[in-house]
Design a protein around this motif. Structure first.
Motif, PDB file in Angstrom:
ATOM      1  N   SER A 129      25.062 -10.516  -0.948  1.00 43.60           N
ATOM      2  CA  SER A 129      24.367 -10.234  -1.425  1.00 43.60           C
ATOM      3  C   SER A 129      24.766  -9.696  -3.218  1.00 43.60           C
ATOM      4  N   GLY A 130      25.600  -8.838  -3.496  1.00 47.03           N
ATOM      5  CA  GLY A 130      25.914  -8.021  -4.425  1.00 47.03           C
ATOM      6  C   GLY A 130      25.075  -7.427  -4.446  1.00 47.03           C
ATOM      7  N   LEU A 131      23.675  -7.169  -3.379  1.00 50.92           N
ATOM      8  CA  LEU A 131      23.189  -5.369  -3.771  1.00 50.92           C
ATOM      9  C   LEU A 131      24.273  -4.642  -3.364  1.00 50.92           C
ATOM     10  N   SER A 132      24.015  -3.154  -3.917  1.00 49.67           N
ATOM     11  CA  SER A 132      24.684  -2.031  -3.853  1.00 49.67           C
ATOM     12  C   SER A 132      24.242  -0.410  -4.441  1.00 49.67           C
ATOM     13  N   ASP A 133      24.925   0.548  -3.566  1.00 47.29           N
ATOM     14  CA  ASP A 133      24.400   1.264  -3.647  1.00 47.29           C
ATOM     15  C   ASP A 133      24.752   2.163  -5.041  1.00 47.29           C
ATOM     16  N   THR A 134      25.804   1.675  -6.061  1.00 42.50           N
ATOM     17  CA  THR A 134      25.981   2.070  -7.682  1.00 42.50           C
ATOM     18  C   THR A 134      24.593   1.014  -8.153  1.00 42.50           C
ATOM     19  N   THR A 135      23.620  -0.196  -8.132  1.00 42.95           N
ATOM     20  CA  THR A 135      23.038  -0.338  -9.187  1.00 42.95           C
ATOM     21  C   THR A 135      21.980  -0.314  -8.847  1.00 42.95           C
ATOM     22  N   VAL A 136      21.029   0.181  -7.928  1.00 39.16           N
ATOM     23  CA  VAL A 136      20.013   0.320  -7.576  1.00 39.16           C
ATOM     24  C   VAL A 136      19.679   1.577  -7.223  1.00 39.16           C
ATOM     25  N   ASP A 137      18.440   1.864  -8.006  1.00 38.63           N
ATOM     26  CA  ASP A 137      17.895   3.621  -7.698  1.00 38.63           C
ATOM     27  C   ASP A 137      17.451   3.762  -6.514  1.00 38.63           C
ATOM     28  N   ILE A 138      18.518   4.058  -5.286  1.00 41.53           N
ATOM     29  CA  ILE A 138      17.796   4.706  -4.233  1.00 41.53           C
ATOM     30  C   ILE A 138      17.169   5.735  -3.623  1.00 41.53           C
ATOM     31  N   ALA A 139      17.062   6.690  -4.663  1.00 42.57           N
ATOM     32  CA  ALA A 139      16.181   7.398  -5.010  1.00 42.57           C
ATOM     33  C   ALA A 139      14.717   6.873  -4.611  1.00 42.57           C
ATOM     34  N   ALA A 140      14.591   6.109  -5.507  1.00 44.51           N
ATOM     35  CA  ALA A 140      12.821   4.846  -5.877  1.00 44.51           C
ATOM     36  C   ALA A 140      13.121   3.942  -5.043  1.00 44.51           C
ATOM     37  N   VAL A 141      13.729   3.642  -3.812  1.00 38.27           N
ATOM     38  CA  VAL A 141      13.258   2.319  -2.922  1.00 38.27           C
ATOM     39  C   VAL A 141      12.860   3.866  -1.995  1.00 38.27           C
ATOM     40  N   GLU A 142      13.776   4.284  -1.929  1.00 38.14           N
ATOM     41  CA  GLU A 142      13.396   5.459  -0.497  1.00 38.14           C
ATOM     42  C   GLU A 142      12.148   6.159  -0.448  1.00 38.14           C
ATOM     43  N   SER A 143      11.889   6.140  -1.856  1.00 37.62           N
ATOM     44  CA  SER A 143      10.348   7.202  -1.686  1.00 37.62           C
ATOM     45  C   SER A 143       8.894   6.147  -2.123  1.00 37.62           C
ATOM     46  N   ALA A 144       9.462   4.648  -1.501  1.00 38.69           N
ATOM     47  CA  ALA A 144       8.474   3.516  -1.129  1.00 38.69           C
ATOM     48  C   ALA A 144       7.798   3.923   0.265  1.00 38.69           C
ATOM     49  N   THR A 145       5.891   3.939   0.146  1.00 35.89           N
ATOM     50  CA  THR A 145       5.387   3.430   0.578  1.00 35.89           C
ATOM     51  C   THR A 145       4.870   2.671   2.170  1.00 35.89           C
ATOM     52  N   SER A 146       5.447   1.128   1.417  1.00 31.46           N
ATOM     53  CA  SER A 146       5.895   0.306   2.383  1.00 31.46           C
ATOM     54  C   SER A 146       6.813  -0.859   2.346  1.00 31.46           C
ATOM     55  N   THR A 151       9.601  -3.318  -1.688  1.00 29.49           N
ATOM     56  CA  THR A 151      10.864  -4.519  -2.718  1.00 29.49           C
ATOM     57  C   THR A 151      10.257  -5.000  -4.478  1.00 29.49           C
ATOM     58  N   SER A 152       8.898  -4.628  -4.446  1.00 24.67           N
ATOM     59  CA  SER A 152       8.385  -4.090  -6.175  1.00 24.67           C
ATOM     60  C   SER A 152       9.357  -3.775  -7.049  1.00 24.67           C
ATOM     61  N   ARG A 153      10.232  -1.966  -6.157  1.00 22.90           N
ATOM     62  CA  ARG A 153      10.691  -0.918  -7.318  1.00 22.90           C
ATOM     63  C   ARG A 153      12.146  -1.568  -7.462  1.00 22.90           C
ATOM     64  N   LEU A 154      12.656  -2.641  -6.699  1.00 22.57           N
ATOM     65  CA  LEU A 154      13.843  -3.228  -6.901  1.00 22.57           C
ATOM     66  C   LEU A 154      13.758  -4.431  -8.753  1.00 22.57           C
ATOM     67  N   ALA A 155      12.562  -3.549  -8.759  1.00 28.60           N
ATOM     68  CA  ALA A 155      12.963  -4.880 -10.185  1.00 28.60           C
ATOM     69  C   ALA A 155      13.608  -5.053 -11.579  1.00 28.60           C
ATOM     70  N   GLY A 156      13.688  -3.105 -11.773  1.00 27.84           N
ATOM     71  CA  GLY A 156      14.367  -2.519 -12.558  1.00 27.84           C
ATOM     72  C   GLY A 156      16.305  -2.487 -12.388  1.00 27.84           C
ATOM     73  N   SER A 157      16.499  -3.374 -11.223  1.00 29.07           N
ATOM     74  CA  SER A 157      18.031  -2.908 -10.736  1.00 29.07           C
ATOM     75  C   SER A 157      18.552  -4.204 -10.878  1.00 29.07           C
ATOM     76  N   GLU A 158      19.778  -3.698 -10.572  1.00 27.09           N
ATOM     77  CA  GLU A 158      20.740  -4.826 -10.930  1.00 27.09           C
ATOM     78  C   GLU A 158      21.878  -5.808  -9.766  1.00 27.09           C
ATOM     79  N   LEU A 159      22.737  -6.462  -9.837  1.00 25.37           N
ATOM     80  CA  LEU A 159      23.494  -6.678  -8.971  1.00 25.37           C
ATOM     81  C   LEU A 159      25.144  -6.257  -9.265  1.00 25.37           C
ATOM     82  N   ARG A 160      25.861  -5.809  -8.130  1.00 28.73           N
ATOM     83  CA  ARG A 160      27.121  -5.249  -8.204  1.00 28.73           C
ATOM     84  C   ARG A 160      28.174  -6.602  -8.478  1.00 28.73           C
ATOM     85  N   ALA A 161      28.050  -7.672  -7.481  1.00 22.85           N
ATOM     86  CA  ALA A 161      28.686  -8.951  -7.964  1.00 22.85           C
ATOM     87  C   ALA A 161      27.558 -10.008  -7.249  1.00 22.85           C
TER      88      ALA A 161
END
Length: 459
Positions: A129-146, A151-161
């Motif tokens: 998909s182009g998604l990557s740990d290097t361009t996503v705030d992994i700590a933020a998404v892993e603290s999600a409650t559902s 999904t909503s916490r990906l709003a500020g992230s980008e793709l690597r490819a």
């Protein structure tokens, strides 16, 4: 009459198996593996032609009770094949478009990168998909409650490819896929798996929530000693990337379904889609594919558990190995490869030994570092009395371990191809390495402090 037919079926199954592949030979190999690896415990299942050939547990749990084929364990990323299956059941029902954009099928999914609008469901499952740990705030998404919150916490992230151009292993792909299952089915992900995957297969001891099925405590190896520890907190319950808790007995039913035997969850064509690698990488949908042997396999590694599943299209055998311990090496994979060797009439290699050797070396290095630190502090006056070189520059070498320690998570993340690794995670499976590095860094800092103190007093 029924028991006679069952016995005849079993006899036919074993007569078609390699001479060395019998329940006693499997059991002997696994008992040897328990001794040679030193794992606290593991459970195993072997299937063939719709039959469970062997299912058993070895070793013990944190309470000292014997591990059996009915001991629940987390299987980490082995969960991805279950998530892919859930998606494909909805594809066959016309609820999900496999080659349609995720954004068009998943309300609430948006990213800062406009290319994300082109990601397809197939690309999520193929990890292209182009998604990557290097361009996503992994700590933020892993603290999600559902999953919706995730999904909503990906709003500020980008793709690597660009989508479809690069393979990169990223858990976000499968957690998004799990959320897509929720939206398309109108059920929570765990409920859908229960009703459409676990339930039809008779997997009564499987779930994606430790509130439904309580897993055995996991362990970490610290210089050869296995210590029980709670799994590191994170987004585990309802996770599509690593949330499944199951047993060896249940995994046997799952493996039979993967070989096309037993009750089918999807059509043969859909199974083939999940098992077929892309042109970019030897990876299907929740299954890695060995190009030379065709073996389908996927490992799962959390911080106190390891697991692996495999299916051999060549021989029709299926395998699952699940351990209630995690260390610098993963012995479940080597145990699985030994079982594969047995099914092919080869003599398996004895698994294990690497962990003990690595941790012995690290323990010796830690003791040496502590000893050198003590000697360096005691001899700081002698060091300062030397006239050769510039004393302030000579302070640098002992600080090198501290510099490595400061960059430790980033270095490990780089070595793991960009996967995000945190300080907390490094105190689990990598504890012996972390302890050794801390001891070396602390020794170097103490030596440097002692030398600076002597230099300042001499001025």
């Amino acid at each position: 009459m029924k028991s006679l037919l069952i016995g005849l079926s079993a006899a036919l199954t074993f007569s078609a198996a390699p001479a060395g592949m019998t329940p006693p030979s499997i059991d002997a190999f696994l008992r040897q593996a328990l001794e040679s690896t030193g794992l606290p415990g593991f459970s195993v299942v072997v299937t063939h032609n719709g039959t469970i050939v062997h299912a058993a547990g070895y070793g013990h749990d944190s309470a000292g009770d014997a591990v059996t084929e009915n001991t629940p364990m987390r299987v980490a990323s082995v969960s991805k094949s279950f998530t892919a299956m859930a998606v494909m059941t909805l594809v066959e029902r016309g609820k999900i478009a496999l080659d349609g954009p995720v954004a068009a099928q998943l309300p609430g999914f948006r990213m800062a990168d406009p290319r994300a609008a082109k990601i397809t469901v197939r690309q999520l499952l193929n990890q292209t998909s182009g998604l990557s740990d290097t361009t996503v705030d992994i700590a933020a998404v892993e603290s999600a409650t559902s999953l919706a919150d995730y999904t909503s916490r990906l709003a500020g992230s980008e793709l690597r490819a660009d989508p479809g151009t690069r393979w990169e292993y990223c858990n976000v792909n499968y957690d998004l896929a799990a959320r897509l299952v929720e939206v398309a089915s109108g059920q929570r992900f765990g409920d859908y798996l229960r009703d459409r995957v676990f339930g039809p297969l008779g997997m009564k001891s499987s779930a994606v929530s430790d509130q439904v099925v309580k897993p055995a405590d996991g362990h970490n190896s610290i210089f050869g000693a296995w210590l029980p520890r709670p799994e590191l907190s994170g987004f585990l319950n309802d996770s599509g990337s690593g949330g499944v808790i199951t047993t060896a007995a249940d995994m046997g039913k799952w493996l039979i379904a993967q070989t096309g035997d037993g009750r089918p969850l999807v059509k043969r064509k859909s199974l083939d889609v999940m098992h077929t690698p892309t042109k970019i990488r030897d990876y299907g949908m929740g299954w890695g594919v060995e190009r030379d042997t065709g073996l389908l396999a996927h490992s799962g590694n959390l911080f106190t558990y390891n697991a692996v599943e495999a299916v051999s299209p060549k021989t029709g055998y299926g395998f699952a190995v699940m351990a209630n311990g995690a260390a610098l090496t993963d012995d479940t994979y080597t145990i699985m490869k030994g079982l594969v060797a047995l099914t092919e009439g080869r003599t398996p290699e004895t698994p294990g030994g690497d962990r003990q050797l690595f941790e012995l070396v690290l323990g010796v290095l830690a003791l040496v570092a502590a000893g050198l630190g003590a000697v360096g502090v005691l001899r700081s006056r002698r060091w300062a009395a030397r006239r050769s070189g510039r004393p302030w520059l000579r302070l640098v070498p002992p600080l090198l371990p501290a510099a490595v320690l400061a960059a430790y998570p980033d270095l490990v993340s780089f070595l793991m191809n960009g996967r995000t690794v945190t300080w907390a995670q490094l105190t689990y499976f990598a504890a012996p390495l972390s302890i050794t590095l801390v001891v070396a860094a602390l020794s170097g800092v103490l030596v440097t402090a002692a030398r600076i103190r002597v230099l300042l007093r001499a001025r």
